[in-house]
Motif scaffolding. Structure first.
Motif, short mmCIF file in Angstrom:
data_model
loop_
_atom_site.label_atom_id
_atom_site.label_comp_id
_atom_site.label_asym_id
_atom_site.label_seq_id
_atom_site.Cartn_x
_atom_site.Cartn_y
_atom_site.Cartn_z
N VAL A 252 0.84 -1.19 0.00
CA VAL A 252 0.00 0.00 0.00
C VAL A 252 0.88 1.24 0.00
O VAL A 252 1.82 1.35 0.79
CB VAL A 252 -0.95 0.00 1.21
N ILE A 253 0.55 2.20 -0.87
CA ILE A 253 1.27 3.47 -0.95
C ILE A 253 0.40 4.55 -0.30
O ILE A 253 -0.70 4.84 -0.78
CB ILE A 253 1.56 3.86 -2.41
N PRO A 254 0.86 5.13 0.83
CA PRO A 254 0.06 6.17 1.48
C PRO A 254 0.34 7.56 0.91
O PRO A 254 1.46 7.86 0.49
CB PRO A 254 0.50 6.08 2.94
N SER A 255 -0.67 8.41 0.91
CA SER A 255 -0.53 9.81 0.54
C SER A 255 -1.65 10.59 1.20
O SER A 255 -2.54 10.01 1.82
CB SER A 255 -0.56 9.99 -0.98
N MET A 256 -1.61 11.92 1.08
CA MET A 256 -2.67 12.77 1.63
C MET A 256 -3.16 13.72 0.56
O MET A 256 -2.37 14.23 -0.24
CB MET A 256 -2.18 13.56 2.84
N GLU A 257 -4.47 13.95 0.55
CA GLU A 257 -5.09 14.87 -0.39
C GLU A 257 -6.01 15.82 0.35
O GLU A 257 -6.65 15.44 1.33
CB GLU A 257 -5.88 14.10 -1.46
N GLY A 258 -6.05 17.06 -0.13
CA GLY A 258 -6.89 18.07 0.51
C GLY A 258 -7.94 18.63 -0.42
O GLY A 258 -7.75 18.66 -1.64
N THR A 259 -9.05 19.08 0.15
CA THR A 259 -10.14 19.70 -0.60
C THR A 259 -10.75 20.80 0.24
O THR A 259 -11.06 20.58 1.42
CB THR A 259 -11.24 18.68 -0.95
N TYR A 260 -10.90 21.99 -0.33
CA TYR A 260 -11.66 23.04 0.34
C TYR A 260 -13.14 22.78 0.08
O TYR A 260 -13.64 23.03 -1.01
CB TYR A 260 -11.26 24.43 -0.17
N ARG A 261 -13.82 22.25 1.10
CA ARG A 261 -15.22 21.86 0.93
C ARG A 261 -16.16 23.02 1.27
O ARG A 261 -15.89 23.81 2.17
CB ARG A 261 -15.54 20.66 1.83
N ARG A 262 -17.25 23.08 0.54
CA ARG A 262 -18.31 24.05 0.86
C ARG A 262 -18.91 23.68 2.20
O ARG A 262 -19.15 22.52 2.51
CB ARG A 262 -19.37 24.04 -0.23
N GLN A 263 -19.14 24.68 3.07
CA GLN A 263 -19.79 24.43 4.36
C GLN A 263 -20.87 25.47 4.61
O GLN A 263 -20.80 26.60 4.11
CB GLN A 263 -18.76 24.46 5.49
N ARG A 264 -21.87 25.07 5.36
CA ARG A 264 -23.02 25.94 5.66
C ARG A 264 -23.29 25.90 7.16
O ARG A 264 -23.23 24.84 7.78
CB ARG A 264 -24.25 25.50 4.87
N PHE A 265 -23.61 27.08 7.72
CA PHE A 265 -23.88 27.19 9.14
C PHE A 265 -25.09 28.09 9.39
O PHE A 265 -25.32 29.05 8.67
CB PHE A 265 -22.68 27.78 9.89
N PHE A 266 -25.84 27.74 10.44
CA PHE A 266 -26.87 28.60 11.00
C PHE A 266 -26.41 29.00 12.39
O PHE A 266 -25.89 28.18 13.15
CB PHE A 266 -28.22 27.89 11.08
N GLY A 267 -26.60 30.28 12.76
CA GLY A 267 -26.11 30.74 14.05
C GLY A 267 -27.07 31.64 14.78
O GLY A 267 -27.93 32.30 14.18
N LEU A 268 -26.94 31.66 16.10
CA LEU A 268 -27.70 32.54 16.98
C LEU A 268 -26.72 33.19 17.95
O LEU A 268 -25.75 32.55 18.40
CB LEU A 268 -28.76 31.78 17.78
N ALA A 269 -26.95 34.45 18.28
CA ALA A 269 -26.09 35.16 19.22
C ALA A 269 -26.91 36.17 20.00
O ALA A 269 -27.90 36.71 19.49
CB ALA A 269 -24.94 35.86 18.50
N ALA A 270 -26.51 36.42 21.24
CA ALA A 270 -27.20 37.39 22.09
C ALA A 270 -26.19 38.03 23.03
O ALA A 270 -25.25 37.38 23.49
CB ALA A 270 -28.31 36.72 22.89
N THR A 271 -26.40 39.32 23.31
CA THR A 271 -25.55 40.01 24.27
C THR A 271 -26.38 41.08 24.98
O THR A 271 -27.30 41.66 24.40
CB THR A 271 -24.33 40.67 23.57
#
Length: 436
Positions: A252-271
């Motif tokens: 087995v030949i090991p290697s590493m690969e990267g990907t900038y994946r799309r991400q989505r977030f919902f947020g709430l904040a209070a002060t």
């Protein structure tokens, strides 16, 4: 003399020579007063192997700012910054911010390279989707963030407002020297991780690769309430360990690969305030698009990054005690469903060929601030990780001289498990800053 040093000196000379002519512009030209700072620092680190204090940094830098009002009622801002480290033989000269702001009826807008700061907490903001938290911010106590090219508009109604942000050009999180060392100290796998990060192709182009965010804000019972949504990319790429079986070699030949994946977030904040104390809280839920499964039976892909939705949360408060000139005490509880603050990736179990377990992490963050006088103050930051069973303490003493000169003495002391201290290392710094 190094080329970067020569460039830095030339920029200093040009900016200094330009001040009188800029300030003397007639009406209709530049009327603002140039501002900025010159800074220098010397850093030391405790070497655990030799048991000695090692000189590891001698740095000088600048920040130059031009800002002026526009006839239309808005403002224009231009700033540049640079630094050079003679010990590390490394430096940077770059545009800092370049933006124009204005308004039209009930809408305020700002366009250009700017710092966008959302959220309510101190430094650790789950709903600040634009922040780039690196080790330098953590160790220096400066959580202002890095600027990015963006457009921001705010619509104000009588009792609420809506903010929209468009980021047409994606900017990943930078890997500073401290982060680089933390990663490569993990051995050959750490070196593979760093190479994979630096070799990952960034999302380019406008339109489909733009990042978008919306925030609605209102007041209720004395509290500022915010709800937000974000669609963008991971600040650091998602990584996979790729195990390819080579039938000719029979291994087995090991290697590493990267990907900038799309991400989505919902947020709430209070002060808001509860009596004399200030309180705040934030949470966000979401995550990146999951990695694709391998279609080749000879190739196995094992995620090193979180591959599911997760929760982040912060709850905190501050209070000024009537002690001398006033002792500011601040505390925050931080929850990270995506794992440790100090290790963005989790290595797989190569014996069982399964992903490493990404455990949720819990932290307590505290801050003490006290002014001995108008000229001198002390600030202490404490960060404790329950998963790491250790943390860091950063006391800093600041003295402000009458001629706009400022001296800061800071120390980073680590405690707890050896894993944490081996990743960061105790440090001390003497810094001088002149503001004009």
């Amino acid at each position: 003399m190094k080329r970067q040093t020569q460039v830095l000196i030339v920029v200093f000379v040009v900016l200094l020579a330009a001040w009188p002519s800029l300030a003397a512009q007639p009406s209709g030209g530049f009327n603002g007063q140039p501002t900025g700072e010159l800074n220098a620092s010397i850093g030391y680190e405790w070497d655990k192997d030799t048991k000695q204090v090692v000189h590891d940094s001698t740095q000088a830098g600048f920040r130059f700012v031009l800002e002026d009002d526009l006839d239309s009622g808005g403002r224009i801002h231009l700033s540049a910054k640079g630094w050079w480290d003679w010990k590390q033989e490394d430096g940077k000269l770059a545009l800092d911010q370049l933006w124009m702001s204005g308004y039209y009826e009930d809408v305020d807008y700002q366009v250009g390279r700017q710092v966008i700061s959302w959220g309510t907490a101190d430094g650790f903001n789950p709903t600040n989707y634009f922040s780039r938290m690196n080790s330098n911010a953590l160790l220096s106590g400066d959580f202002s963030g890095e600027p990015m090219w963006a457009g921001q508009a705010i619509y104000y109604a009588p009792t609420w407002s809506v903010t929209g942000v468009v980021i047409p050009i994606f900017a990943p999180q930078g890997i500073d020297a401290q982060m680089r060392r933390m990663i490569t100290d993990k051995g050959p796998q750490g070196t593979m991780v760093l190479e994979a990060i630096e070799g990952t192709k960034k999302p380019l182009g406008l339109g489909k690769n733009s990042e978008l965010a919306l925030r609605a804000e209102t007041q209720f019972a004395g509290f500022d309430l915010q709800a937000s949504y974000f669609s963008g990319f991971e600040p650091l790429p998602g990584l996979e360990m790729v195990l390819t079986f080579n039938p000719d070699l029979g291994r087995v030949i090991p290697s590493m690969e990267g990907t900038y994946r799309r991400q989505r977030f919902f947020g709430l904040a209070a002060t808001g305030t509860l009596g004399p104390a200030g309180v705040w809280g934030e949470l966000s839920y979401g995550g990146p698009v999951a990695f694709k499964e391998s279609a080749n039976p000879l190739v196995q892909r094992i995620p090193l990054s979180i591959d599911e939705k997760y929760l982040q949360a912060v709850v905190g408060g501050d209070y000024t005690f009537d002690l001398g000139k006033g002792l500011l005490v601040q505390g925050q509880y931080i929850y990270r469903g995506q794992g440790s603050l100090f290790e963005p990736y989790v290595m797989p179990n190569l014996e069982t060929m399964t992903p490493g377990e990404i455990e949720s992490a819990h932290y307590l963050y505290g801050r003490l601030g006290y002014n001995f006088s108008a000229d001198s103050s002390i600030d202490i930051i404490i960060l404790h990780g329950f998963k790491e069973e250790g943390g860091l303490i950063r006391p800093a003493y600041t003295h402000r001289f009458p001629n706009s000169m400022q001296l800061e003495l800071s120390l980073i002391a680590l405690y707890g498990k050896e894993e944490l201290s081996s990743s960061l290392g105790s440090q001390a710094r003497i810094a001088v800053k002149y503001q004009f």
